[in-house]
Design a protein around this motif. Sequence first.
Motif, PDB file in Angstrom:
ATOM      1  N   ASP A 152      -7.417  -7.713  -3.318  1.00  0.00           N
ATOM      2  CA  ASP A 152      -8.799  -7.326  -3.025  1.00  0.00           C
ATOM      3  C   ASP A 152      -8.848  -6.118  -2.094  1.00  0.00           C
ATOM      4  O   ASP A 152      -9.767  -5.302  -2.184  1.00  0.00           O
ATOM      5  CB  ASP A 152      -9.573  -8.492  -2.401  1.00  0.00           C
ATOM      6  N   VAL A 153      -7.873  -5.994  -1.203  1.00  0.00           N
ATOM      7  CA  VAL A 153      -7.813  -4.842  -0.309  1.00  0.00           C
ATOM      8  C   VAL A 153      -7.594  -3.566  -1.123  1.00  0.00           C
ATOM      9  O   VAL A 153      -8.230  -2.537  -0.888  1.00  0.00           O
ATOM     10  CB  VAL A 153      -6.701  -5.019   0.754  1.00  0.00           C
ATOM     11  N   ILE A 154      -6.725  -3.645  -2.110  1.00  0.00           N
ATOM     12  CA  ILE A 154      -6.447  -2.475  -2.956  1.00  0.00           C
ATOM     13  C   ILE A 154      -7.670  -2.142  -3.800  1.00  0.00           C
ATOM     14  O   ILE A 154      -8.034  -0.961  -3.928  1.00  0.00           O
ATOM     15  CB  ILE A 154      -5.186  -2.715  -3.798  1.00  0.00           C
ATOM     16  N   ASP A 155      -8.345  -3.151  -4.336  1.00  0.00           N
ATOM     17  CA  ASP A 155      -9.574  -2.903  -5.084  1.00  0.00           C
ATOM     18  C   ASP A 155     -10.612  -2.211  -4.202  1.00  0.00           C
ATOM     19  O   ASP A 155     -11.268  -1.255  -4.631  1.00  0.00           O
ATOM     20  CB  ASP A 155     -10.160  -4.207  -5.630  1.00  0.00           C
ATOM     21  N   ALA A 156     -10.763  -2.694  -2.979  1.00  0.00           N
ATOM     22  CA  ALA A 156     -11.724  -2.098  -2.049  1.00  0.00           C
ATOM     23  C   ALA A 156     -11.329  -0.663  -1.703  1.00  0.00           C
ATOM     24  O   ALA A 156     -12.192   0.216  -1.587  1.00  0.00           O
ATOM     25  CB  ALA A 156     -11.828  -2.952  -0.774  1.00  0.00           C
ATOM     26  N   LEU A 157     -10.042  -0.430  -1.557  1.00  0.00           N
ATOM     27  CA  LEU A 157      -9.536   0.917  -1.255  1.00  0.00           C
ATOM     28  C   LEU A 157      -9.874   1.878  -2.392  1.00  0.00           C
ATOM     29  O   LEU A 157     -10.291   3.017  -2.162  1.00  0.00           O
ATOM     30  CB  LEU A 157      -8.034   0.846  -1.026  1.00  0.00           C
ATOM     31  N   MET A 158      -9.722   1.403  -3.620  1.00  0.00           N
ATOM     32  CA  MET A 158     -10.036   2.255  -4.773  1.00  0.00           C
ATOM     33  C   MET A 158     -11.543   2.510  -4.867  1.00  0.00           C
ATOM     34  O   MET A 158     -11.966   3.592  -5.266  1.00  0.00           O
ATOM     35  CB  MET A 158      -9.527   1.623  -6.072  1.00  0.00           C
ATOM     36  N   ALA A 159     -12.354   1.535  -4.489  1.00  0.00           N
ATOM     37  CA  ALA A 159     -13.806   1.677  -4.574  1.00  0.00           C
ATOM     38  C   ALA A 159     -14.344   2.593  -3.485  1.00  0.00           C
ATOM     39  O   ALA A 159     -15.203   3.441  -3.737  1.00  0.00           O
ATOM     40  CB  ALA A 159     -14.473   0.304  -4.499  1.00  0.00           C
ATOM     41  N   ASP A 160     -13.832   2.425  -2.253  1.00  0.00           N
ATOM     42  CA  ASP A 160     -14.312   3.240  -1.126  1.00  0.00           C
ATOM     43  C   ASP A 160     -13.286   3.190   0.004  1.00  0.00           C
ATOM     44  O   ASP A 160     -13.266   2.241   0.790  1.00  0.00           O
ATOM     45  CB  ASP A 160     -15.664   2.732  -0.639  1.00  0.00           C
ATOM     46  N   PRO A 161     -12.429   4.200   0.081  1.00  0.00           N
ATOM     47  CA  PRO A 161     -11.378   4.179   1.102  1.00  0.00           C
ATOM     48  C   PRO A 161     -11.912   4.150   2.536  1.00  0.00           C
ATOM     49  O   PRO A 161     -11.228   3.676   3.440  1.00  0.00           O
ATOM     50  CB  PRO A 161     -10.574   5.453   0.834  1.00  0.00           C
ATOM     51  N   ASP A 162     -13.145   4.613   2.744  1.00  0.00           N
ATOM     52  CA  ASP A 162     -13.702   4.643   4.100  1.00  0.00           C
ATOM     53  C   ASP A 162     -14.105   3.267   4.601  1.00  0.00           C
ATOM     54  O   ASP A 162     -14.149   3.041   5.811  1.00  0.00           O
ATOM     55  CB  ASP A 162     -14.904   5.587   4.166  1.00  0.00           C
ATOM     56  N   THR A 163     -14.416   2.338   3.695  1.00  0.00           N
ATOM     57  CA  THR A 163     -14.859   1.009   4.124  1.00  0.00           C
ATOM     58  C   THR A 163     -13.868  -0.097   3.760  1.00  0.00           C
ATOM     59  O   THR A 163     -14.114  -1.258   4.096  1.00  0.00           O
ATOM     60  CB  THR A 163     -16.231   0.674   3.503  1.00  0.00           C
ATOM     61  N   ALA A 164     -12.796   0.249   3.097  1.00  0.00           N
ATOM     62  CA  ALA A 164     -11.812  -0.767   2.695  1.00  0.00           C
ATOM     63  C   ALA A 164     -11.216  -1.443   3.923  1.00  0.00           C
ATOM     64  O   ALA A 164     -10.974  -0.794   4.945  1.00  0.00           O
ATOM     65  CB  ALA A 164     -10.707  -0.125   1.866  1.00  0.00           C
ATOM     66  N   GLY A 195      -1.228  -1.563 -11.547  1.00  0.00           N
ATOM     67  CA  GLY A 195      -1.100  -3.021 -11.634  1.00  0.00           C
ATOM     68  C   GLY A 195       0.231  -3.519 -11.108  1.00  0.00           C
ATOM     69  O   GLY A 195       0.287  -4.505 -10.366  1.00  0.00           O
ATOM     70  N   ALA A 196       1.309  -2.828 -11.468  1.00  0.00           N
ATOM     71  CA  ALA A 196       2.639  -3.250 -11.023  1.00  0.00           C
ATOM     72  C   ALA A 196       2.758  -3.180  -9.508  1.00  0.00           C
ATOM     73  O   ALA A 196       3.263  -4.121  -8.869  1.00  0.00           O
ATOM     74  CB  ALA A 196       3.713  -2.386 -11.683  1.00  0.00           C
ATOM     75  N   HIS A 197       2.284  -2.098  -8.908  1.00  0.00           N
ATOM     76  CA  HIS A 197       2.425  -1.968  -7.457  1.00  0.00           C
ATOM     77  C   HIS A 197       1.397  -2.799  -6.696  1.00  0.00           C
ATOM     78  O   HIS A 197       1.655  -3.189  -5.551  1.00  0.00           O
ATOM     79  CB  HIS A 197       2.426  -0.498  -7.042  1.00  0.00           C
ATOM     80  N   THR A 198       0.280  -3.121  -7.320  1.00  0.00           N
ATOM     81  CA  THR A 198      -0.631  -4.089  -6.702  1.00  0.00           C
ATOM     82  C   THR A 198       0.051  -5.451  -6.645  1.00  0.00           C
ATOM     83  O   THR A 198      -0.030  -6.165  -5.635  1.00  0.00           O
ATOM     84  CB  THR A 198      -1.966  -4.151  -7.482  1.00  0.00           C
ATOM     85  N   THR A 199       0.767  -5.804  -7.711  1.00  0.00           N
ATOM     86  CA  THR A 199       1.524  -7.057  -7.722  1.00  0.00           C
ATOM     87  C   THR A 199       2.634  -7.014  -6.676  1.00  0.00           C
ATOM     88  O   THR A 199       2.838  -7.983  -5.932  1.00  0.00           O
ATOM     89  CB  THR A 199       2.105  -7.316  -9.126  1.00  0.00           C
ATOM     90  N   MET A 200       3.355  -5.900  -6.601  1.00  0.00           N
ATOM     91  CA  MET A 200       4.413  -5.748  -5.589  1.00  0.00           C
ATOM     92  C   MET A 200       3.827  -5.849  -4.184  1.00  0.00           C
ATOM     93  O   MET A 200       4.411  -6.495  -3.305  1.00  0.00           O
ATOM     94  CB  MET A 200       5.112  -4.389  -5.735  1.00  0.00           C
ATOM     95  N   ALA A 201       2.691  -5.205  -3.962  1.00  0.00           N
ATOM     96  CA  ALA A 201       2.050  -5.271  -2.647  1.00  0.00           C
ATOM     97  C   ALA A 201       1.676  -6.716  -2.321  1.00  0.00           C
ATOM     98  O   ALA A 201       1.868  -7.180  -1.190  1.00  0.00           O
ATOM     99  CB  ALA A 201       0.818  -4.366  -2.627  1.00  0.00           C
ATOM    100  N   ARG A 202       1.155  -7.431  -3.307  1.00  0.00           N
ATOM    101  CA  ARG A 202       0.822  -8.850  -3.092  1.00  0.00           C
ATOM    102  C   ARG A 202       2.071  -9.636  -2.689  1.00  0.00           C
ATOM    103  O   ARG A 202       2.020 -10.485  -1.792  1.00  0.00           O
ATOM    104  CB  ARG A 202       0.195  -9.451  -4.353  1.00  0.00           C
TER     105      ARG A 202
END
Length: 189
Positions: free
Chosen positions: A79-91, A65-72
């Motif tokens: 949403d990019v990070i969420d997609a990466l966690m769900a499926d790195p091949d389609t993020a 959560g902290a680094h998602t906030t930092m990335a933002r």
Amino acid sequence: MKRLFPSLPEDARLGDVVAKFPRTIAPLLDYHDRLLRDPGALSPGQKELIAAYVSGLNACAFCHGAHTTMARAHGIDPDVIDALMADPDTAPVEPAMRPLLAYVSKLTRSPAMMTEADADAVYAAGWSEDALFEAIQTCGLNSLMNRILEGTGITEYYADPRTVPEERLEELRSPHFYTEFGRANGVSS
């Protein structure tokens, strides 16, 4: 939060851990600034994306959560990070980031299995050895921090990265954010 350190407050956060153990945390926070904020082959946003990804792979909710906030704060949509966690091949990440992210994923999950082909894929995407080493350091630093947070019982991040106000995001963009965080929690450098 898990009560693994009875001396920490019941609702302890990272700042409480920093304040309790300042001697060894001070150089670690300086390393954060040098690695994640100093100019390098990777941008701060790219490094924070890697930090959020590695923390997610390690199931460290606080650091994720902290680094998602930092990335933002550095221009990466959560949403990019969420997609990466769900499926790195389609993020929806930059194509050049894919081999770096694959490298840190493998380094996180099975470090003894790294091969020349893993590095060659990074170089073929146009990255330098400096970029790869920054990615490796970011992976290692965040794996260490994930263990520190989980090991001290700090398991939850207190904010939704999508709703952190702009004025707070501006503070997170500071080139010395991590050492400033330490100072605010009683760490002298």
